[in-house]
Write a protein that holds these residues in place. Structure first.
Motif, PDB file in Angstrom:
ATOM      1  N   GLN A   9      41.959  -6.060 -15.903  1.00 43.36           N
ATOM      2  CA  GLN A   9      40.965  -6.579 -16.840  1.00 43.36           C
ATOM      3  C   GLN A   9      39.566  -6.466 -16.251  1.00 43.36           C
ATOM      4  O   GLN A   9      38.607  -6.098 -16.944  1.00 43.36           O
ATOM      5  CB  GLN A   9      41.277  -8.032 -17.174  1.00 43.36           C
ATOM      6  CG  GLN A   9      40.311  -8.667 -18.180  1.00 43.36           C
ATOM      7  CD  GLN A   9      40.383  -7.991 -19.548  1.00 43.36           C
ATOM      8  OE1 GLN A   9      41.382  -8.109 -20.254  1.00 43.36           O
ATOM      9  NE2 GLN A   9      39.319  -7.282 -19.930  1.00 43.36           N
ATOM     10  N   ARG A  10      39.435  -6.784 -14.973  1.00 35.85           N
ATOM     11  CA  ARG A  10      38.124  -6.684 -14.316  1.00 35.85           C
ATOM     12  C   ARG A  10      37.621  -5.243 -14.332  1.00 35.85           C
ATOM     13  O   ARG A  10      36.434  -4.992 -14.609  1.00 35.85           O
ATOM     14  CB  ARG A  10      38.226  -7.198 -12.880  1.00 35.85           C
ATOM     15  CG  ARG A  10      36.937  -7.033 -12.072  1.00 35.85           C
ATOM     16  CD  ARG A  10      37.044  -7.661 -10.701  1.00 35.85           C
ATOM     17  NE  ARG A  10      38.165  -7.125  -9.944  1.00 35.85           N
ATOM     18  CZ  ARG A  10      38.160  -5.952  -9.305  1.00 35.85           C
ATOM     19  NH1 ARG A  10      37.087  -5.163  -9.382  1.00 35.85           N
ATOM     20  NH2 ARG A  10      39.208  -5.564  -8.607  1.00 35.85           N
ATOM     21  N   ILE A  12      38.408  -2.922 -16.434  1.00 31.84           N
ATOM     22  CA  ILE A  12      38.063  -2.579 -17.821  1.00 31.84           C
ATOM     23  C   ILE A  12      36.691  -3.139 -18.181  1.00 31.84           C
ATOM     24  O   ILE A  12      35.857  -2.451 -18.795  1.00 31.84           O
ATOM     25  CB  ILE A  12      39.138  -3.112 -18.789  1.00 31.84           C
ATOM     26  CG1 ILE A  12      40.441  -2.306 -18.600  1.00 31.84           C
ATOM     27  CG2 ILE A  12      38.673  -3.032 -20.238  1.00 31.84           C
ATOM     28  CD1 ILE A  12      41.630  -2.893 -19.349  1.00 31.84           C
ATOM     29  N   ASP A  13      36.435  -4.384 -17.776  1.00 30.89           N
ATOM     30  CA  ASP A  13      35.148  -5.011 -18.074  1.00 30.89           C
ATOM     31  C   ASP A  13      34.004  -4.303 -17.339  1.00 30.89           C
ATOM     32  O   ASP A  13      32.942  -4.049 -17.927  1.00 30.89           O
ATOM     33  CB  ASP A  13      35.174  -6.489 -17.684  1.00 30.89           C
ATOM     34  CG  ASP A  13      36.119  -7.306 -18.546  1.00 30.89           C
ATOM     35  OD1 ASP A  13      36.472  -6.829 -19.649  1.00 30.89           O
ATOM     36  OD2 ASP A  13      36.543  -8.404 -18.109  1.00 30.89           O
ATOM     37  N   GLU A  14      34.226  -3.997 -16.050  1.00 27.41           N
ATOM     38  CA  GLU A  14      33.170  -3.380 -15.253  1.00 27.41           C
ATOM     39  C   GLU A  14      32.832  -1.979 -15.769  1.00 27.41           C
ATOM     40  O   GLU A  14      31.666  -1.579 -15.765  1.00 27.41           O
ATOM     41  CB  GLU A  14      33.614  -3.289 -13.788  1.00 27.41           C
ATOM     42  CG  GLU A  14      33.679  -4.643 -13.082  1.00 27.41           C
ATOM     43  CD  GLU A  14      34.255  -4.528 -11.674  1.00 27.41           C
ATOM     44  OE1 GLU A  14      34.216  -5.532 -10.938  1.00 27.41           O
ATOM     45  OE2 GLU A  14      34.752  -3.430 -11.305  1.00 27.41           O
ATOM     46  N   ARG A  15      33.848  -1.250 -16.222  1.00 29.90           N
ATOM     47  CA  ARG A  15      33.620   0.128 -16.675  1.00 29.90           C
ATOM     48  C   ARG A  15      33.403   0.214 -18.195  1.00 29.90           C
ATOM     49  O   ARG A  15      33.189   1.293 -18.716  1.00 29.90           O
ATOM     50  CB  ARG A  15      34.825   0.999 -16.306  1.00 29.90           C
ATOM     51  CG  ARG A  15      35.270   0.870 -14.858  1.00 29.90           C
ATOM     52  CD  ARG A  15      34.347   1.569 -13.880  1.00 29.90           C
ATOM     53  NE  ARG A  15      34.819   1.380 -12.516  1.00 29.90           N
ATOM     54  CZ  ARG A  15      35.719   2.165 -11.916  1.00 29.90           C
ATOM     55  NH1 ARG A  15      36.223   3.199 -12.574  1.00 29.90           N
ATOM     56  NH2 ARG A  15      36.093   1.918 -10.684  1.00 29.90           N
ATOM     57  N   ARG A  16      33.501  -0.949 -18.857  1.00 27.91           N
ATOM     58  CA  ARG A  16      33.342  -0.990 -20.315  1.00 27.91           C
ATOM     59  C   ARG A  16      34.345  -0.062 -21.004  1.00 27.91           C
ATOM     60  O   ARG A  16      34.000   0.708 -21.902  1.00 27.91           O
ATOM     61  CB  ARG A  16      31.908  -0.655 -20.716  1.00 27.91           C
ATOM     62  CG  ARG A  16      30.873  -1.638 -20.181  1.00 27.91           C
ATOM     63  CD  ARG A  16      29.473  -1.301 -20.637  1.00 27.91           C
ATOM     64  NE  ARG A  16      28.500  -2.255 -20.109  1.00 27.91           N
ATOM     65  CZ  ARG A  16      27.190  -2.220 -20.347  1.00 27.91           C
ATOM     66  NH1 ARG A  16      26.703  -1.251 -21.133  1.00 27.91           N
ATOM     67  NH2 ARG A  16      26.390  -3.114 -19.833  1.00 27.91           N
ATOM     68  N   GLU A  17      35.568  -0.172 -20.545  1.00 29.72           N
ATOM     69  CA  GLU A  17      36.637   0.640 -21.107  1.00 29.72           C
ATOM     70  C   GLU A  17      37.231  -0.042 -22.334  1.00 29.72           C
ATOM     71  O   GLU A  17      36.930  -1.210 -22.627  1.00 29.72           O
ATOM     72  CB  GLU A  17      37.724   0.881 -20.053  1.00 29.72           C
ATOM     73  CG  GLU A  17      37.279   1.713 -18.868  1.00 29.72           C
ATOM     74  CD  GLU A  17      37.100   3.183 -19.211  1.00 29.72           C
ATOM     75  OE1 GLU A  17      37.527   3.601 -20.307  1.00 29.72           O
ATOM     76  OE2 GLU A  17      36.534   3.920 -18.373  1.00 29.72           O
ATOM     77  N   ASP A  18      38.115   0.668 -23.006  1.00 35.20           N
ATOM     78  CA  ASP A  18      38.712   0.188 -24.253  1.00 35.20           C
ATOM     79  C   ASP A  18      40.221   0.158 -24.093  1.00 35.20           C
ATOM     80  O   ASP A  18      40.827   1.097 -23.589  1.00 35.20           O
ATOM     81  CB  ASP A  18      38.298   1.124 -25.394  1.00 35.20           C
ATOM     82  CG  ASP A  18      38.921   0.727 -26.711  1.00 35.20           C
ATOM     83  OD1 ASP A  18      39.919   1.357 -27.110  1.00 35.20           O
ATOM     84  OD2 ASP A  18      38.404  -0.224 -27.308  1.00 35.20           O
ATOM     85  N   TYR A  19      40.838  -0.966 -24.524  1.00 35.01           N
ATOM     86  CA  TYR A  19      42.291  -1.098 -24.408  1.00 35.01           C
ATOM     87  C   TYR A  19      43.012   0.094 -25.059  1.00 35.01           C
ATOM     88  O   TYR A  19      43.913   0.691 -24.467  1.00 35.01           O
ATOM     89  CB  TYR A  19      42.768  -2.380 -25.093  1.00 35.01           C
ATOM     90  CG  TYR A  19      42.360  -3.670 -24.426  1.00 35.01           C
ATOM     91  CD1 TYR A  19      42.416  -3.826 -23.052  1.00 35.01           C
ATOM     92  CD2 TYR A  19      41.948  -4.762 -25.199  1.00 35.01           C
ATOM     93  CE1 TYR A  19      42.049  -5.022 -22.451  1.00 35.01           C
ATOM     94  CE2 TYR A  19      41.592  -5.953 -24.613  1.00 35.01           C
ATOM     95  CZ  TYR A  19      41.643  -6.088 -23.234  1.00 35.01           C
ATOM     96  OH  TYR A  19      41.295  -7.279 -22.663  1.00 35.01           O
ATOM     97  N   GLN A  34      46.587  -3.942 -24.048  1.00 36.61           N
ATOM     98  CA  GLN A  34      46.209  -5.299 -24.454  1.00 36.61           C
ATOM     99  C   GLN A  34      47.401  -6.243 -24.367  1.00 36.61           C
ATOM    100  O   GLN A  34      47.265  -7.378 -23.889  1.00 36.61           O
ATOM    101  CB  GLN A  34      45.652  -5.283 -25.880  1.00 36.61           C
ATOM    102  CG  GLN A  34      45.131  -6.652 -26.326  1.00 36.61           C
ATOM    103  CD  GLN A  34      44.495  -6.601 -27.703  1.00 36.61           C
ATOM    104  OE1 GLN A  34      44.787  -5.703 -28.489  1.00 36.61           O
ATOM    105  NE2 GLN A  34      43.633  -7.547 -28.000  1.00 36.61           N
TER     106      GLN A  34
END
Length: 212
Positions: A9-10, A12-19, A34
């Motif tokens: 999750q971290r 994904i948040d740091e790289r602004r990725e999409d589930y 997700q």
């Protein structure tokens, strides 16, 4: 400690990725990542999914629940010298050039030397006067810091009358002399040798032998 789900999750948040995009990257349905993070299903990422995600994010697999990466231990190098300590009548000519090194676990070396392992070196035994304890061709670890100042009963490498030898030393019960013994009874021993005649190179702590 960060869990694999929290780590993903971290990232994904740091790289602004999409589930959904990450799920498609794995060839899964768009809800796969997700559900893994939010609902705990599946319980663990499959090995191939974990490896692909780790490669995509440029992180170690262990961060995402893989096995801990094996770390190569740091070894202490002990020099192997071009020296032959004669287990016979002695050899007058010898050199002490470093030939190579062998790595050992530092903690094991400290336990072996009962302290600092900085004075250790490896030399080869030549001759059979110390049979059965040491044989011709054995490699011995010698502690060159453990010399005349701490002499006690044991096996030492020493120089005597310009010869380099490996022998068993023992303090005489009376007087200040040292006995120099060969474990092989076919070879001579010397009694009540004055310490001033002996240049003790170091104490033998360990030996290695090649099996034929």
């Amino acid at each position: 400690m960060e869990t694999p789900r929290a780590a993903l999750q971290r990232l994904i948040d740091e790289r602004r990725e999409d589930y959904a995009a990450l799920s498609r990257l794995l060839g899964r349905n768009e809800a796969y990542i997700q559900q893994y993070i939010k609902r705990g299903s599946p319980k663990h990422l499959r090995e191939e999914d974990r490896r692909l995600l780790a490669s995509y994010f440029g992180v170690k697999e262990s961060l995402l629940g893989g096995p801990q990466d094996w770390e190569k231990p740091t070894l202490q190098q002990v020099p192997v010298l071009d020296v032959y300590a004669s287990a016979g009548y002695g050899a007058a000519d010898f050199g002490e050039a470093r030939r190579t090194t062998i790595g050992f676990d530092p903690r094991w070396l400290r336990e072996l030397a009962k302290g600092s392992a900085d004075g250790l070196s490896i030399i080869r035994v030549k001759g059979d006067s110390m049979v059965p304890t040491l044989a011709d061709g054995d490699d011995v670890i010698v502690d060159r810091k453990d010399g005349a100042g701490r002499i006690r009963d044991g096996i030492y490498v020493l120089r005597l009358d310009d010869s380099l030898m490996v022998k068993r030393l023992a303090r005489q019960p009376a007087g200040k002399g040292i006995s120099i013994k060969s474990d092989n009874p076919e070879y001579p021993s010397w009694q009540d040798v004055q310490l001033s005649r002996i240049d003790i190179v170091g104490r033998v702590l360990w030996f290695g032998r090649t099996l034929s």
